[in-house]
Design an enzyme around this catalytic site. Structure first.
Site, PDB file in Angstrom:
ATOM      1  N   TRP A 100      -0.404   7.271  12.778  1.00  0.00           N
ATOM      2  CA  TRP A 100       0.274   7.106  11.486  1.00  0.00           C
ATOM      3  C   TRP A 100       0.870   8.420  11.012  1.00  0.00           C
ATOM      4  O   TRP A 100       1.971   8.451  10.461  1.00  0.00           O
ATOM      5  CB  TRP A 100      -0.666   6.501  10.438  1.00  0.00           C
ATOM      6  CG  TRP A 100      -1.116   5.124  10.816  1.00  0.00           C
ATOM      7  CD1 TRP A 100      -2.393   4.718  11.057  1.00  0.00           C
ATOM      8  CD2 TRP A 100      -0.286   3.951  11.015  1.00  0.00           C
ATOM      9  NE1 TRP A 100      -2.407   3.381  11.399  1.00  0.00           N
ATOM     10  CE2 TRP A 100      -1.135   2.891  11.374  1.00  0.00           C
ATOM     11  CE3 TRP A 100       1.089   3.722  10.928  1.00  0.00           C
ATOM     12  CZ2 TRP A 100      -0.663   1.601  11.647  1.00  0.00           C
ATOM     13  CZ3 TRP A 100       1.562   2.439  11.199  1.00  0.00           C
ATOM     14  CH2 TRP A 100       0.695   1.402  11.552  1.00  0.00           C
ATOM     15  N   ASP A 167      -1.511   9.874   2.791  1.00  0.00           N
ATOM     16  CA  ASP A 167      -1.517   8.465   3.184  1.00  0.00           C
ATOM     17  C   ASP A 167      -2.984   8.050   3.171  1.00  0.00           C
ATOM     18  O   ASP A 167      -3.784   8.513   3.977  1.00  0.00           O
ATOM     19  CB  ASP A 167      -0.914   8.326   4.587  1.00  0.00           C
ATOM     20  CG  ASP A 167      -1.004   6.889   5.114  1.00  0.00           C
ATOM     21  OD1 ASP A 167      -1.510   6.002   4.395  1.00  0.00           O
ATOM     22  OD2 ASP A 167      -0.550   6.671   6.254  1.00  0.00           O
ATOM     23  N   LYS A 191      -5.393  -2.975   3.640  1.00  0.00           N
ATOM     24  CA  LYS A 191      -6.604  -2.478   4.279  1.00  0.00           C
ATOM     25  C   LYS A 191      -7.812  -2.566   3.344  1.00  0.00           C
ATOM     26  O   LYS A 191      -8.892  -2.908   3.764  1.00  0.00           O
ATOM     27  CB  LYS A 191      -6.433  -1.023   4.745  1.00  0.00           C
ATOM     28  CG  LYS A 191      -5.217  -0.768   5.620  1.00  0.00           C
ATOM     29  CD  LYS A 191      -5.392  -1.243   7.038  1.00  0.00           C
ATOM     30  CE  LYS A 191      -4.099  -1.317   7.823  1.00  0.00           C
ATOM     31  NZ  LYS A 191      -3.313  -0.081   7.869  1.00  0.00           N
TER      32      LYS A 191
HETATM   33  C1  PLP Z   1      -1.955   0.433   8.407  1.00  0.00           C
HETATM   34  C2  PLP Z   1      -1.586   1.802   8.116  1.00  0.00           C
HETATM   35  C3  PLP Z   1      -0.255   2.186   7.869  1.00  0.00           C
HETATM   36  C4  PLP Z   1       0.895   1.224   7.958  1.00  0.00           C
HETATM   37  O1  PLP Z   1       0.969   0.441   6.854  1.00  0.00           O
HETATM   38  P1  PLP Z   1       2.164  -0.616   6.655  1.00  0.00           P
HETATM   39  O2  PLP Z   1       1.857  -1.106   5.270  1.00  0.00           O
HETATM   40  O3  PLP Z   1       2.013  -1.657   7.713  1.00  0.00           O
HETATM   41  O4  PLP Z   1       3.454   0.089   6.744  1.00  0.00           O
HETATM   42  C5  PLP Z   1      -0.004   3.502   7.567  1.00  0.00           C
HETATM   43  N1  PLP Z   1      -0.989   4.415   7.494  1.00  0.00           N
HETATM   44  C6  PLP Z   1      -2.277   4.095   7.722  1.00  0.00           C
HETATM   45  C7  PLP Z   1      -3.317   5.144   7.622  1.00  0.00           C
HETATM   46  C8  PLP Z   1      -2.612   2.786   8.048  1.00  0.00           C
HETATM   47  O5  PLP Z   1      -3.889   2.464   8.269  1.00  0.00           O
END
Ligand code: PLP
Length: 354
Positions: A100, A167, A191
């Site tokens: 990511w 993030d 998540k």
């Molecule tokens: C799942 C995830 C993403 C991607 O998220 P989307 O909403 O599908 O774009 C980005 N960063 C992390 C840490 C993730 O676990």
């Protein structure tokens, strides 16, 4: 009966939230209309959006501290470019802790110079690089607090004078933090907060004045902040369900209480990974994630019997990401201690078959 859901994302939500969300799709709070067929400008939906934003700030301890919460679209993946589009003037620092972060770096390069401060790519991202020299003069420093695929997590934040951006897609609302250490953090809902379709962004209001002006409206934090996340039609179902999850979290005692619960589950699972001769942990011990526990079969162990056993035990979503292999137990907020115990029991039964 519901399965024990260890999926990495989209992932488990509290049963009570699912129940209320399903009811609201049929009819919202006795108003004679469904949640998904009313105007987002109706007083009912405005109240939902206001409450979702207020709860996000309250739970992170940021209410009244000059922060704003936005519910946007496009997933965390859109934040990879949005952060850079709004905040990159010349150069920004990124700590690369996995797939990511890698994607965030790729998008940021479109907007300026990316300085990769550190990377754990040399060991397939099984650790968090520490003690890094952070250069002065960065527009911001970006980290991924929890690395969903590799099962690592920052347990201490890097020290930097630059604005810190994170993030937090897979560990938001899971642990106590001084959330005011961050200038901006974001998370795709799916998540630990709700269904896919909305992305929470929490940012310092003072940051808005420093943002680039020539940003397309849909990608501009200033535009979304000015319109209270209602610049265009928001994803009403995802926002509502996220609001319900945040309400649920508050009822559980907030982040302090859920953190204890999460630590108890993580201890159960990691203790078994370390004890059980059939398995070995993937991530460096000191960097282990409390949300995604990654592990592989010990050398020479055939896992086909284990796969049969956990499937038969109503466990779902345990397969590791293809770049790591093995297994990944995602133990998000809504997963019960009983589900974690179920996994441990199956791991023990499998060991006895060897
Ligand atoms: C799942 C995830 C993403 C991607 O998220 P989307 O909403 O599908 O774009 C980005 N960063 C992390 C840490 C993730 O676990």
């Amino acid at each position: 009966m519901k399965k024990h859901n260890f999926s990495a994302g989209p992932s488990i939500l509290p049963a009570a939230v699912m129940e209320k969300a399903a009811t609201a799709v049929k009819e919202l709070d006795g108003i004679g209309l469904s949640l998904i067929e009313i105007s987002h400008r109706s007083k009912e939906f405005i109240a939902i959006m206001d409450k979702a934003q207020a709860l996000a700030l309250e739970l992170t301890g940021l209410a009244g501290k000059g922060y704003q919460a936005l519910f946007l679209q496009g997933g965390a993946s859109t934040q990879f470019l949005m952060a850079a589009a709004n905040l990159m003037k010349t150069k920004a620092g990124y700590i690369n802790t996995g797939a990511w972060s890698d994607k965030a770096i790729k998008e940021a390069k479109r907007y300026g110079e990316v300085i990769e401060i550190a990377s754990s790519k040399d060991k397939n991202f099984n650790y968090i690089p520490k003690g890094n020299e952070i250069p002065a003069g960065l527009d911001y420093l970006h980290i991924t607090t929890n690395n969903t695929i590799f099962g690592t997590q920052f347990h201490a934040l890097p020290k930097t004078a630059a604005p810190l951006i994170a993030d937090m897609s897979s560990d938001i609302f899971s642990r106590t933090f001084d959330y005011s250490s961050f200038d901006l953090f974001y998370a795709g809902a799916q998540k630990n907060m709700g269904p896919a379709g909305t992305t929470l962004v929490i940012l310092k209001e003072s940051l808005l004045a420093q943002m680039n002006e020539e940003v397309p409206s849909m990608l501009s934090y200033a535009v979304h902040a000015d319109k209270g996340s209602m610049f265009n039609t928001p994803p009403v179902f995802a926002v509502y369900t996220s609001m319900l999850t945040l309400e649920w979290l508050k009822e559980q005692g907030g982040i302090t209480a859920i953190e204890k619960h999460n630590q108890a589950k993580a201890k159960l699972v990691y203790d078994e990974i370390d004890r059980n001769s059939a398995f070995e942990g993937f991530a460096a011990k000191e960097d282990r994630s409390f949300m995604n526990a990654t592990f592989n079969l010990a050398e020479g162990v055939d896992g086909s019997k284990f796969d049969e056993m956990w499937n038969a035990a109503d466990i779902s979503g345990l397969k590791g990401h293809r770049s790591v292999g093995g297994y990944r137990a995602s133990i998000y907020n809504a997963l019960s201690l009983e589900s974690a115990q179920q996994l441990v029991d199956v791991m023990q039964q499998f060991e006895k078959t060897l």
